[in-house]
Design a protein around this motif. Structure first.
Motif, mmCIF file in Angstrom:
data_model
loop_
_atom_site.group_PDB
_atom_site.id
_atom_site.type_symbol
_atom_site.label_atom_id
_atom_site.label_comp_id
_atom_site.label_asym_id
_atom_site.label_seq_id
_atom_site.Cartn_x
_atom_site.Cartn_y
_atom_site.Cartn_z
ATOM 1 N N ALA A 31 -90.982 -62.841 -10.549
ATOM 2 C CA ALA A 31 -90.489 -62.477 -9.309
ATOM 3 C C ALA A 31 -88.989 -62.847 -9.559
ATOM 4 O O ALA A 31 -88.569 -63.791 -10.340
ATOM 5 N N ALA A 32 -88.133 -62.017 -9.168
ATOM 6 C CA ALA A 32 -86.652 -61.745 -9.604
ATOM 7 C C ALA A 32 -85.845 -61.296 -8.548
ATOM 8 O O ALA A 32 -86.253 -60.211 -7.863
ATOM 9 N N ALA A 33 -84.611 -61.431 -8.493
ATOM 10 C CA ALA A 33 -83.686 -60.994 -7.669
ATOM 11 C C ALA A 33 -83.188 -59.604 -8.456
ATOM 12 O O ALA A 33 -83.504 -59.325 -9.344
ATOM 13 N N PRO A 34 -82.745 -58.674 -7.582
ATOM 14 C CA PRO A 34 -82.414 -57.347 -7.901
ATOM 15 C C PRO A 34 -81.556 -57.499 -9.238
ATOM 16 O O PRO A 34 -80.545 -58.269 -9.165
ATOM 17 N N GLY A 35 -81.737 -56.733 -10.365
ATOM 18 C CA GLY A 35 -81.162 -56.925 -11.331
ATOM 19 C C GLY A 35 -81.361 -58.169 -12.503
ATOM 20 O O GLY A 35 -80.782 -57.902 -13.603
ATOM 21 N N PHE A 36 -82.291 -58.759 -12.286
ATOM 22 C CA PHE A 36 -82.799 -59.945 -13.001
ATOM 23 C C PHE A 36 -84.142 -59.517 -13.496
ATOM 24 O O PHE A 36 -84.773 -60.273 -14.377
ATOM 25 N N GLU A 37 -84.494 -58.314 -13.329
ATOM 26 C CA GLU A 37 -85.844 -57.917 -13.865
ATOM 27 C C GLU A 37 -85.781 -57.491 -15.257
ATOM 28 O O GLU A 37 -84.689 -57.325 -15.843
ATOM 29 N N ASP A 38 -86.923 -57.446 -15.845
ATOM 30 C CA ASP A 38 -87.036 -56.943 -17.279
ATOM 31 C C ASP A 38 -88.130 -56.049 -17.558
ATOM 32 O O ASP A 38 -89.415 -56.411 -17.669
ATOM 33 N N MET A 39 -87.903 -54.674 -17.310
ATOM 34 C CA MET A 39 -88.748 -53.701 -17.097
ATOM 35 C C MET A 39 -89.447 -53.407 -18.371
ATOM 36 O O MET A 39 -90.463 -52.568 -18.383
ATOM 37 N N SER A 40 -88.899 -53.980 -19.727
ATOM 38 C CA SER A 40 -89.569 -53.724 -20.998
ATOM 39 C C SER A 40 -91.001 -54.482 -21.071
ATOM 40 O O SER A 40 -91.822 -54.348 -22.016
ATOM 41 N N MET A 41 -91.019 -55.567 -20.160
ATOM 42 C CA MET A 41 -92.280 -56.287 -20.131
ATOM 43 C C MET A 41 -93.180 -55.823 -18.875
ATOM 44 O O MET A 41 -92.771 -55.813 -17.772
ATOM 45 N N ASP A 42 -94.315 -55.563 -19.449
ATOM 46 C CA ASP A 42 -95.530 -55.073 -18.585
ATOM 47 C C ASP A 42 -96.217 -56.117 -17.669
ATOM 48 O O ASP A 42 -97.404 -56.244 -17.927
ATOM 49 N N PHE A 43 -95.390 -56.588 -16.711
ATOM 50 C CA PHE A 43 -96.021 -57.630 -15.689
ATOM 51 C C PHE A 43 -95.632 -57.256 -14.492
ATOM 52 O O PHE A 43 -94.606 -56.890 -13.959
ATOM 53 N N PRO A 44 -96.397 -57.359 -13.325
ATOM 54 C CA PRO A 44 -96.219 -57.030 -12.163
ATOM 55 C C PRO A 44 -95.429 -58.035 -11.348
ATOM 56 O O PRO A 44 -95.040 -59.185 -11.815
ATOM 57 N N TYR A 45 -94.480 -57.409 -10.531
ATOM 58 C CA TYR A 45 -93.556 -58.329 -9.704
ATOM 59 C C TYR A 45 -93.902 -58.447 -8.375
ATOM 60 O O TYR A 45 -94.356 -57.645 -7.503
ATOM 61 N N LEU A 46 -93.505 -59.672 -7.897
ATOM 62 C CA LEU A 46 -93.712 -60.150 -6.409
ATOM 63 C C LEU A 46 -92.504 -60.389 -6.045
ATOM 64 O O LEU A 46 -91.430 -61.053 -6.652
ATOM 65 N N SER A 47 -92.418 -60.490 -4.592
ATOM 66 C CA SER A 47 -91.290 -61.253 -4.023
ATOM 67 C C SER A 47 -91.497 -62.759 -4.004
ATOM 68 O O SER A 47 -92.546 -63.066 -4.218
ATOM 69 N N ILE A 48 -90.490 -63.567 -3.854
ATOM 70 C CA ILE A 48 -90.497 -64.964 -4.008
ATOM 71 C C ILE A 48 -91.604 -65.493 -2.839
ATOM 72 O O ILE A 48 -92.335 -66.363 -2.952
ATOM 73 N N ASP A 49 -91.625 -64.727 -1.654
ATOM 74 C CA ASP A 49 -92.529 -65.151 -0.518
ATOM 75 C C ASP A 49 -93.835 -64.761 -0.857
ATOM 76 O O ASP A 49 -94.742 -65.650 -0.502
#
Length: 271
Positions: free
Chosen positions: A147-165
Motif C-alpha cells: 500500500a503506497a501513496a502515489p509516487g511511492f510505488e515500486d513497480m519493479s516488484m511484482d506484488f499487488p497494491y491495495l489502498s490503505i483502507d
C-alpha cells in the motif's frame, strides 16, 4: 587462550536501533566493539569504503557490520576481505537482519507464515525493508501486498497494491514504513495530510481484524504514517521487534563466526 575478537561497526548512515542492537549483541557474545564515527573518520578526507574496511582488517578486526548509502556496497568487499561481513543496510536495496527480526516477530505471533496476509505500507520505492521482507515472506508462504501513496510505488516488484483502507481490513500483519525524505530528490508529499490519506489512523486501526498486529522497522514518525496513540497500542509489536533485533543479531554473528572457525567458548559463557 581463546582468540580475542573485535567487531568493526561501520555505519555510514544514521542509525539508532540497528547499530545499538548490534553493539549489545556483540558484547553479549564477548566481542569487543571498534567504534566508528563517520564524521570524525578519514572518510571526511576522501577515504573510500573499501580502504576503510581494509584498514579495519589490517588492524585486527574479526568481523564487520556495515551500513552504507549505496545499494550494492558489498560487491567490492565480499571477495577482498578475509572475515565475515554483515549487511546492516544497503541504500534502498536490502536490510536482511531487519527482515529476519520481523520474521521472528511474526512467527512468535502466529507460529506460521502460510496463508498470512501481510501488507507493507508506506514509501515502498525507497525502502530496503520492503525489498527484503516482501520476498522472504512470499518464500515462506505469506500473501504479500503493498500500500503506497502515489509516487511511492515500486513497480519493479511484482506484488499487488491495495489502498490503505483495503489493507487494514484484510491484513493479519500491517508493516508500516516511514517516508524516507533523505532518499528523495525533492520534497515528495505533504506530510501534514499524509496520515489522513495514507497512514494508520485510529479509525482505520479499529477496522483491523481482532488478531492483526502492527509492525514498523522505525524510526517512527508519529502522526505521519501512524497515529501516535497506536505506536504502543495492544496490537503494536514495534518495541518487540526492537527486542528481537538483539537476539537475531546475536544468532547471525554466532553462526557466521562458527562458520569461519572464529567462535570460542568464552562467548557462550557470557550469554
Amino acid at each position: 587462550m581463546p582468540r580475542q575478537l573485535f567487531a568493526a561497526n561501520l555505519f555510514f548512515e544514521p542509525s539508532t536501533r540497528t547499530k545499538m542492537s548490534f553493539v549489545v549483541a556483540e558484547r553479549k557474545l564477548g566481542i569487543e566493539t571498534l567504534d566508528f564515527q563517520m564524521e570524525s573518520s578519514s572518510v571526511v578526507k576522501g577515504e573510500s569504503l573499501y580502504d576503510t574496511a581494509k584498514t579495519c582488517e589490517a588492524i585486527g578486526a574479526s568481523m564487520m557490520v556495515i551500513r552504507h548509502q549505496d545499494d550494492d556496497w558489498y560487491k567490492e568487499l565480499t571477495n577482498n576481505l578475509s572475515m565475515p561481513i554483515i549487511n546492516a543496510g544497503a541504500g534502498k536495496g536490502e536490510h536482511p537482519t531487519q527482515s529476519m527480526l520481523d520474521l521472528l516477530t511474526i512467527y512468535q505471533e502466529y507460529g506460521t507464515f502460510s496463508g498470512l496476509k501481510v501488507v507493507i505500507a508506506g514509501d515502498i520505492s525507497h525502502s530496503r525493508v520492503a525489498h527484503s521482507n516482501a520476498y522472504a515472506l512470499q518464500t515462506l508462504g505469506a500473501e504479500v501486498y503493498f500500500a503506497a501513496a502515489p509516487g511511492f510505488e515500486d513497480m519493479s516488484m511484482d506484488f499487488p497494491y491495495l489502498s490503505i483502507d483495503e489493507a487494514v481490513e484484510v491484513c493479519d500483519v500491517l508493516m508500516l514504513l516511514r517516508i524516507q525524505h533523505e532518499r528523495h530528490s525533492r520534497k515528495s508529499c505533504d506530510t501534514f495530510s499524509y496520515l489522513e490519506k495514507y497512514g494508520l489512523t485510529r479509525e482505520r486501526e479499529q477496522k483491523m481484524k481482532a488478531h492483526a498486529i502492527i509492525l514498523h522497522p522505525a524510526p517512527v514518525n508519529r502522526g505521519v504514517e501512524i497515529d501516535s496513540c497506536l505506536v504502543e497500542c495492544p496490537r503494536s509489536r514495534i518495541f518487540k521487534q526492537m527486542e528481537n533485533g538483539v537476539y537475531i543479531r546475536m544468532a547471525i554473528i554466532q553462526t557466521l563466526l562458527q562458520e569461519w572457525g572464529m567462535y570460542h567458548e568464552i562467548a557462550l559463557e557470557k550469554c
